[in-house]
Design an enzyme around this catalytic site. Sequence first.
Site, PDB file in Angstrom:
ATOM      1  N   LEU A 192      28.400  41.743  34.560  1.00  0.00           N
ATOM      2  CA  LEU A 192      29.589  41.133  33.971  1.00  0.00           C
ATOM      3  C   LEU A 192      30.055  42.086  32.887  1.00  0.00           C
ATOM      4  CD1 LEU A 192      28.470  37.406  33.503  1.00  0.00           C
ATOM      5  CD2 LEU A 192      30.044  38.299  35.222  1.00  0.00           C
ATOM      6  N   ASP A 193      31.351  42.299  32.777  1.00  0.00           N
ATOM      7  CA  ASP A 193      31.792  43.234  31.741  1.00  0.00           C
ATOM      8  C   ASP A 193      31.565  42.640  30.354  1.00  0.00           C
ATOM      9  OD1 ASP A 193      35.100  42.477  32.694  1.00  0.00           O
ATOM     10  OD2 ASP A 193      34.250  41.888  30.780  1.00  0.00           O
ATOM     11  N   ALA A 194      31.666  43.465  29.352  1.00  0.00           N
ATOM     12  CA  ALA A 194      31.305  43.050  27.992  1.00  0.00           C
ATOM     13  C   ALA A 194      32.152  41.887  27.498  1.00  0.00           C
ATOM     14  CB  ALA A 194      31.423  44.236  27.036  1.00  0.00           C
ATOM     15  N   THR A 214      33.289  39.433  29.263  1.00  0.00           N
ATOM     16  CA  THR A 214      33.096  38.249  30.097  1.00  0.00           C
ATOM     17  C   THR A 214      31.754  37.612  29.791  1.00  0.00           C
ATOM     18  OG1 THR A 214      34.424  39.208  31.867  1.00  0.00           O
ATOM     19  CG2 THR A 214      32.965  37.397  32.466  1.00  0.00           C
TER      20      THR A 214
END
Length: 266
Positions: free
Chosen positions: A109-111, A113
Amino acid sequence: MAETNEGIRLQKVLANAGVASRRVSEQLIVEGRVRVNGAVVTELGSRIDPENDLVDVDGTAVQLDTTKRYVMLNKPTGVVSTMKDERGRDDLRRFTKDWEERLYNVGRLDADTSGLLVLTNDGELAHVLAHPRFGVTKVYIAKVDGRVSAQTVATLTRGIELEDGPIAADKARILDSSGDSSLVELTLHSGRNRIVRRMMAAVGHPVVELVRRQFGPLHLGTLPVGRTRELTKVERGALLTLSRQETDAPPADGVETPASEEQETS
């Protein structure tokens, strides 16, 4: 340890795995509810090799390897999905320190999210869950700018064109659309880089906040942000069942190449 060179009695294996007591396990076998390597076994004297044989009860896989660990994390925003970040950013190590096993994240998951991330030392299962060719579904809730219309939802499920090719949500629905923002639930099996954010931006509703609520058969539930918990026996069984089914199934249609999984996926 095996009882004999021929293996361990199936009812004992089931009892040791926490499926049921040995007596109830015997009943399950007699009723034809237990399969070993896909074949129904009804003989109480049957022996298996827990290290190599695959067992399921009523179609749900049974975890026989007790060295495997499965943990759910509600990842906070601001944390990157890696065990050691070369740039010194906040990473996942602090969430794995309570387990003796070396756990790794399944996918990313990106930072920016938050939400459901699986941590495990089961490399085979991690491969199935994270690899784009298997198309495991994920459910996201996005808070976006503007009031999303039913027409926009139809566009998302019908498909839109992005710079790296067409994409369509498996499902999409409006949870709330009032004021100057909306809550939208999206179900996807794509593993493309920041796909939810790019899809919503493409239809004119940039993402303000994004959380992953579901990953395959797992639901985030009430797990607080920044907390972890081990998966339940039922959840482990569901994951292992999915892993075995997906391994035997053909690739999902329209799923990206493996290279895209190296990117952050939401």
